[in-house]
Design a protein around this motif. Structure first.
Motif, PDB file in Angstrom:
ATOM      1  N   ASN A   1       1.861  19.011  26.793  1.00 34.67           N
ATOM      2  CA  ASN A   1       0.454  19.728  26.497  1.00 34.67           C
ATOM      3  C   ASN A   1       0.138  19.532  25.147  1.00 34.67           C
ATOM      4  N   THR A   2      -1.257  19.269  25.120  1.00 36.48           N
ATOM      5  CA  THR A   2      -1.959  19.058  23.891  1.00 36.48           C
ATOM      6  C   THR A   2      -2.825  20.462  23.619  1.00 36.48           C
ATOM      7  N   TYR A   3      -2.957  20.884  22.290  1.00 36.74           N
ATOM      8  CA  TYR A   3      -3.626  22.186  22.108  1.00 36.74           C
ATOM      9  C   TYR A   3      -4.641  22.046  20.989  1.00 36.74           C
ATOM     10  N   SER A   4      -5.714  22.824  21.400  1.00 35.32           N
ATOM     11  CA  SER A   4      -6.912  22.772  20.296  1.00 35.32           C
ATOM     12  C   SER A   4      -7.458  24.105  20.394  1.00 35.32           C
ATOM     13  N   ASP A   5      -8.169  24.339  19.090  1.00 32.76           N
ATOM     14  CA  ASP A   5      -8.740  25.648  19.093  1.00 32.76           C
ATOM     15  C   ASP A   5      -9.891  25.636  20.074  1.00 32.76           C
ATOM     16  N   ASP A   6     -10.304  27.054  20.752  1.00 34.16           N
ATOM     17  CA  ASP A   6     -11.212  27.159  21.447  1.00 34.16           C
ATOM     18  C   ASP A   6     -11.659  28.793  21.070  1.00 34.16           C
ATOM     19  N   PRO A   7     -13.223  28.979  21.383  1.00 32.67           N
ATOM     20  CA  PRO A   7     -13.696  30.277  20.941  1.00 32.67           C
ATOM     21  C   PRO A   7     -12.904  31.368  21.856  1.00 32.67           C
ATOM     22  N   GLY A   8     -12.467  31.081  22.914  1.00 33.37           N
ATOM     23  CA  GLY A   8     -11.653  31.927  23.885  1.00 33.37           C
ATOM     24  C   GLY A   8     -10.208  32.067  23.569  1.00 33.37           C
ATOM     25  N   GLY A   9      -9.455  31.238  22.790  1.00 32.57           N
ATOM     26  CA  GLY A   9      -8.250  31.234  22.269  1.00 32.57           C
ATOM     27  C   GLY A   9      -7.767  29.830  22.126  1.00 32.57           C
ATOM     28  N   THR A  10      -7.088  29.334  22.917  1.00 30.33           N
ATOM     29  CA  THR A  10      -6.355  27.960  22.654  1.00 30.33           C
ATOM     30  C   THR A  10      -6.862  27.025  24.020  1.00 30.33           C
ATOM     31  N   LEU A  11      -7.261  25.923  24.067  1.00 29.77           N
ATOM     32  CA  LEU A  11      -7.670  25.048  25.071  1.00 29.77           C
ATOM     33  C   LEU A  11      -6.150  24.124  25.285  1.00 29.77           C
ATOM     34  N   ILE A  12      -5.728  24.280  26.347  1.00 31.67           N
ATOM     35  CA  ILE A  12      -4.164  23.598  26.664  1.00 31.67           C
ATOM     36  C   ILE A  12      -4.828  22.444  27.563  1.00 31.67           C
ATOM     37  N   GLN A  13      -4.422  21.352  27.421  1.00 33.61           N
ATOM     38  CA  GLN A  13      -4.569  20.191  28.050  1.00 33.61           C
ATOM     39  C   GLN A  13      -3.316  19.473  28.646  1.00 33.61           C
ATOM     40  N   SER A  14      -2.950  19.661  29.684  1.00 28.04           N
ATOM     41  CA  SER A  14      -1.662  19.177  30.241  1.00 28.04           C
ATOM     42  C   SER A  14      -1.601  18.008  31.142  1.00 28.04           C
ATOM     43  N   GLU A  15      -0.669  17.077  31.071  1.00 29.55           N
ATOM     44  CA  GLU A  15      -0.744  15.634  31.655  1.00 29.55           C
ATOM     45  C   GLU A  15       0.746  15.380  31.899  1.00 29.55           C
ATOM     46  N   GLY A  16       1.271  15.032  32.922  1.00 25.69           N
ATOM     47  CA  GLY A  16       2.469  14.666  33.244  1.00 25.69           C
ATOM     48  C   GLY A  16       2.840  14.116  34.592  1.00 25.69           C
ATOM     49  N   ASP A  17       4.040  13.681  34.680  1.00 19.19           N
ATOM     50  CA  ASP A  17       4.705  13.356  36.131  1.00 19.19           C
ATOM     51  C   ASP A  17       5.776  14.025  36.472  1.00 19.19           C
ATOM     52  N   ILE A  18       5.717  14.604  37.813  1.00 19.42           N
ATOM     53  CA  ILE A  18       6.756  15.416  38.125  1.00 19.42           C
ATOM     54  C   ILE A  18       6.996  15.082  39.765  1.00 19.42           C
ATOM     55  N   ARG A  19       8.340  15.084  39.741  1.00 17.21           N
ATOM     56  CA  ARG A  19       8.927  14.761  41.090  1.00 17.21           C
ATOM     57  C   ARG A  19       9.777  16.043  41.536  1.00 17.21           C
ATOM     58  N   VAL A  20       9.445  16.643  42.828  1.00 16.87           N
ATOM     59  CA  VAL A  20      10.616  17.347  43.179  1.00 16.87           C
ATOM     60  C   VAL A  20      11.645  16.570  43.975  1.00 16.87           C
ATOM     61  N   THR A  21      12.762  16.759  43.816  1.00 20.26           N
ATOM     62  CA  THR A  21      14.032  16.124  44.258  1.00 20.26           C
ATOM     63  C   THR A  21      14.315  16.248  45.889  1.00 20.26           C
ATOM     64  N   THR A  22      14.093  17.591  46.329  1.00 17.63           N
ATOM     65  CA  THR A  22      14.533  17.916  47.649  1.00 17.63           C
ATOM     66  C   THR A  22      13.279  17.703  48.619  1.00 17.63           C
ATOM     67  N   LEU A  23      12.208  17.278  48.177  1.00 14.53           N
ATOM     68  CA  LEU A  23      11.061  17.297  49.263  1.00 14.53           C
ATOM     69  C   LEU A  23      10.432  15.932  49.652  1.00 14.53           C
ATOM     70  N   PRO A  24       9.854  15.874  50.831  1.00 12.05           N
ATOM     71  CA  PRO A  24       9.490  14.500  51.021  1.00 12.05           C
ATOM     72  C   PRO A  24       8.010  14.214  50.327  1.00 12.05           C
ATOM     73  N   GLY A  25       7.533  13.004  50.147  1.00 11.06           N
ATOM     74  CA  GLY A  25       6.436  12.789  49.402  1.00 11.06           C
ATOM     75  C   GLY A  25       5.469  13.270  49.596  1.00 11.06           C
ATOM     76  N   PHE A  26       5.059  13.413  51.035  1.00  8.90           N
ATOM     77  CA  PHE A  26       3.753  14.021  51.360  1.00  8.90           C
ATOM     78  C   PHE A  26       3.772  15.549  50.974  1.00  8.90           C
ATOM     79  N   MET A  27       4.756  16.292  50.667  1.00 13.20           N
ATOM     80  CA  MET A  27       4.513  17.639  50.174  1.00 13.20           C
ATOM     81  C   MET A  27       4.714  17.989  48.911  1.00 13.20           C
ATOM     82  N   GLN A  28       5.018  16.555  48.137  1.00 15.84           N
ATOM     83  CA  GLN A  28       5.037  16.923  46.588  1.00 15.84           C
ATOM     84  C   GLN A  28       3.952  17.724  45.934  1.00 15.84           C
TER      85      GLN A  28
END
Length: 147
Positions: free
Chosen positions: A96-123
């Motif tokens: 997450n990166t954070y920057s000031d915004d008139p409404g509070g703080t802008l959060i920009q999120s980027e990542g790679d996430i994999r769930v171990t117990t589920l098949p790929g099509f459900m991820q």
């Protein structure tokens, strides 16, 4: 892995947002913020990096994982799964990166996430649903416990 990217504005200035993020490191408070985290143990803390073991309830069972949390105040936070029995696979991360915004703080999120117990099509659906739920839990906690 599911590439995740999202942005949102939280109604807190960055100083208050960081106070809230620090609560995620408190073993007794994290379970109040995120009910699916049923336990957390601090393993180490050095500089801007904290390592915690979390027990997470997922699909009716509790799974153990070790997280490395890196806080580069005031602009960035990152979590990475460094050991995992689920639900997220080792190597999953979110930054997450954070920057000031008139409404509070802008959060920009980027990542790679994999769930171990589920098949790929459900991820993608599960990851997006989980991240949405986490955001709602954060906001609900903040509403009940203003910072």
């Amino acid at each position: 892995m599911v590439q995740y990217a999202e942005q949102d504005i939280v109604p807190l200035d960055r100083a208050r947002l960081w106070k809230f993020l620090d609560l995620h490191l408190d073993n007794s408070v994290i379970v109040q913020i995120h009910p699916d985290i049923v336990g957390q143990t601090l393993l180490s803390s050095r500089g801007n990096e904290t390592t915690v073991e979390r027990q997470i309830r997922f699909l009716g069972s509790t799974r153990r994982s070790v997280w490395k949390l890196t806080y580069d105040r005031p602009d960035r936070a990152r979590w990475e799964i460094i050991e995992s029995k689920g639900p997220m696979a080792q190597g999953s991360y979110l930054e997450n990166t954070y920057s000031d915004d008139p409404g509070g703080t802008l959060i920009q999120s980027e990542g790679d996430i994999r769930v171990t117990t589920l098949p790929g099509f459900m991820q993608r659906g599960v990851v997006n649903g989980a991240m949405n739920s986490i955001g709602k839990q954060d906001l609900a906690y903040l509403k009940a416990h203003p910072i």
